[in-house]
Design an enzyme around this catalytic site. Structure first.
Site, PDB file in Angstrom:
ATOM      1  N   ARG A 213       2.600   5.686  17.413  1.00 22.51           N
ATOM      2  CA  ARG A 213       2.044   6.511  16.514  1.00 22.51           C
ATOM      3  C   ARG A 213       2.294   7.744  16.721  1.00 22.51           C
ATOM      4  O   ARG A 213       2.960   8.782  15.588  1.00 22.51           O
ATOM      5  CB  ARG A 213       0.339   6.206  16.117  1.00 22.51           C
ATOM      6  CG  ARG A 213      -0.291   5.802  15.202  1.00 22.51           C
ATOM      7  CD  ARG A 213       0.625   4.543  14.775  1.00 22.51           C
ATOM      8  NE  ARG A 213      -0.413   3.351  14.086  1.00 22.51           N
ATOM      9  CZ  ARG A 213      -0.039   1.830  13.869  1.00 22.51           C
ATOM     10  NH1 ARG A 213       1.623   1.408  14.161  1.00 22.51           N
ATOM     11  NH2 ARG A 213      -0.585   0.822  13.617  1.00 22.51           N
TER      12      ARG A 213
ATOM     13  N   SER B 173      -5.567  -8.583   9.077  1.00 27.13           N
ATOM     14  CA  SER B 173      -4.696  -6.999   9.147  1.00 27.13           C
ATOM     15  C   SER B 173      -3.807  -7.313  10.156  1.00 27.13           C
ATOM     16  O   SER B 173      -4.518  -7.116  10.992  1.00 27.13           O
ATOM     17  CB  SER B 173      -6.289  -6.051   9.314  1.00 27.13           C
ATOM     18  OG  SER B 173      -5.071  -4.779   9.911  1.00 27.13           O
TER      19      SER B 173
ATOM     20  N   ASP C 158      -6.194   5.024  13.895  1.00 24.83           N
ATOM     21  CA  ASP C 158      -5.302   5.532  13.278  1.00 24.83           C
ATOM     22  C   ASP C 158      -4.809   7.001  12.723  1.00 24.83           C
ATOM     23  O   ASP C 158      -3.980   7.663  12.943  1.00 24.83           O
ATOM     24  CB  ASP C 158      -3.865   4.125  13.049  1.00 24.83           C
ATOM     25  CG  ASP C 158      -3.643   3.650  13.918  1.00 24.83           C
ATOM     26  OD1 ASP C 158      -3.285   3.615  15.259  1.00 24.83           O
ATOM     27  OD2 ASP C 158      -3.284   2.465  13.156  1.00 24.83           O
TER      28      ASP C 158
ATOM     29  N   ASP D   7       1.009  -1.586  -0.144  1.00 18.57           N
ATOM     30  CA  ASP D   7       0.249  -0.435   0.065  1.00 18.57           C
ATOM     31  C   ASP D   7       1.169   1.238   0.277  1.00 18.57           C
ATOM     32  O   ASP D   7       0.448   1.809  -1.093  1.00 18.57           O
ATOM     33  CB  ASP D   7      -0.688  -0.127   1.444  1.00 18.57           C
ATOM     34  CG  ASP D   7      -2.111  -1.189   1.013  1.00 18.57           C
ATOM     35  OD1 ASP D   7      -2.608  -1.361  -0.085  1.00 18.57           O
ATOM     36  OD2 ASP D   7      -2.563  -1.414   2.064  1.00 18.57           O
TER      37      ASP D   7
END
Length: 399
Positions: free
Chosen positions: A95, A175, A124, A14
């Site tokens: 993050r 995922s 996220d 991606d």
């Protein structure tokens, strides 16, 4: 100089496809930034070269494992951070660290826009963009999966058309997000919350039901920071890495939960966090030994709020800064050793000792040598109960 887009780059399909796609959409250059937070996989040089092969104008790779452990995992442990009393914030912690390095790259390379691969359904996107707003509110944000409805099918087709040097065939049924603090698994058959996880979901932990010898470990803390295992001085990164191996081998840290996402939906998540659960368990017990009762009671409410702020993407917020200061002060006396037995999927405390201990054997014992003056207790109980007693008398007199 043309516009420059700083991309949070993982090296996968991606974000690799996002490099030429963002260049086409913006007419600018793409700066790929990959941050190693202990997610394993390919080495940083391979990731850097792939970004350049996919058309990045610059490729930055950051080995942030030590930083992640010391500056993000340790504060989470000091806050005993378990969102909804179970989830140790593994994705939420990484993050803000990634955001920090994205902002630094934007400053270094003159970036005006930051891009990430998050969808519009997850937490996220908030964590990235709230962090960016706090550190550099002038940066624009592009999220192709969310803003341009960029699906995996589209990404595969685009990669084939462009002849990009990435594997577009293999796809996990799940995922997965993983780092030093743990591993998160969702989607696939797990979206039916009646389905139990099967063993191929797990990678950080062994089956806890399998018979094996127990493992005993002693963790040493200094002012709330883990500094040694079994008497061996180690960095926080080394401690987390070793406990992931040892506690993971005992099946410690498996979590299967339905979680309240920030965006308003409930999601089913399966986590593995062997080191995180072991360290938090040990740290909480050492606080029980060394932190005064009222401070400990109040800290539990601070810990919960701290975890909620981090989960909600507010690492760089004024309230969290103030809570950090409180927690740091509360760690002054959290020093000593905690012994745990790792076995059967559990980390069980079996011993604790500290020079700063508030536990007094002479006061606690019921045997000869007891120094607790029980004659004082009768008056204490009467005074403690007096407000309730007065209220009860009043209520009995009311019609």
């Amino acid at each position: 100089m043309s516009e420059r887009v700083v991309l949070a780059y993982s090296g996968g399909l991606d974000t690799s496809v996002a490099i030429p796609y963002l260049a086409e959409q913006t007419g600018g250059e793409v700066i790929a930034v990959a941050v190693d937070v202990g997610q394993d996989g390919e080495d940083l040089d391979t990731i850097r070269k792939r970004a350049l092969a996919c058309g990045a104008a610059e490729s930055v790779v950051v080995d942030a494992k030590e930083e992640f452990a010391a500056d993000f995992c340790v504060p989470a442990m000091q806050a005993n951070a378990l969102y909804m009393d179970r989830y140790p914030l593994l994705s939420a912690l990484s993050r803000p660290l990634i955001v920090k390095h994205l902002v630094a790259a934007a400053k270094e390379f003159g970036g005006t826009t930051v891009s990430h691969g998050c969808t519009g359904k997850g937490n996220d996107q908030v964590r990235f963009e709230a962090g960016l707003s706090a550190l550099n509110p002038d940066l624009k944000v592009i999220a192709p999966a969310r803003d341009f409805a960029w699906t995996r099918d589209k990404a595969i087709t685009f990669a084939e058309e462009k002849g990009l040097p990435i594997d577009v065939s293999a796809k996990s049924p799940y995922s997965i997000d993983q780092n030093l603090w743990g591993r998160a698994v969702e989607t696939g058959f797990l979206e039916d919350i009646w389905n139990g996880p099967i063993e191929d979901v797990y990678a950080y932990t062994a089956d806890p039901a399998e018979p094996r010898e127990a493992d005993e470990v002693v963790i040493t803390f200094a002012s709330g920071v883990p500094v040694a295992l079994d008497g061996r001085p180690l960095t926080p990164y080394e401690i987390v890495a070793e406990l992931n191996r040892r506690a993971g081998a005992q099946g410690v840290g498996r979590i299967d939960m339905v979680e309240d996402r920030l965006v308003g939906i409930k999601s089913r998540e399966v986590y593995e966090a062997p080191a995180a659960i072991t360290l938090i368990t040990a740290h909480m017990e050492l606080e029980n030994v060394t932190v005064e009762r009222d401070l400990a009671r109040f800290k539990r409410s601070v810990d919960q709020r701290w975890g909620e702020l981090v989960y909600d993407g507010l690492w760089f917020s004024p309230l969290k800064d103030s809570l950090d200061a409180f927690i740091a002060d509360a760690q002054r006396h959290v020093s000593g050793d905690v012994r745990l037995t790792l076995h059967g999927g559990r980390a069980v405390v079996t011993g604790r000792r500290s020079d700063a201990s508030l536990y007094s054997y002479d006061l606690a014992t019921y045997d000869t040598g007891d120094t607790f003056d029980q004659s004082l207790a009768k008056g204490f109980v009467e005074l403690w109960s007096l407000p309730s007693k007065i209220a009860a008398k009043r209520d009995r007199l009311r019609p």
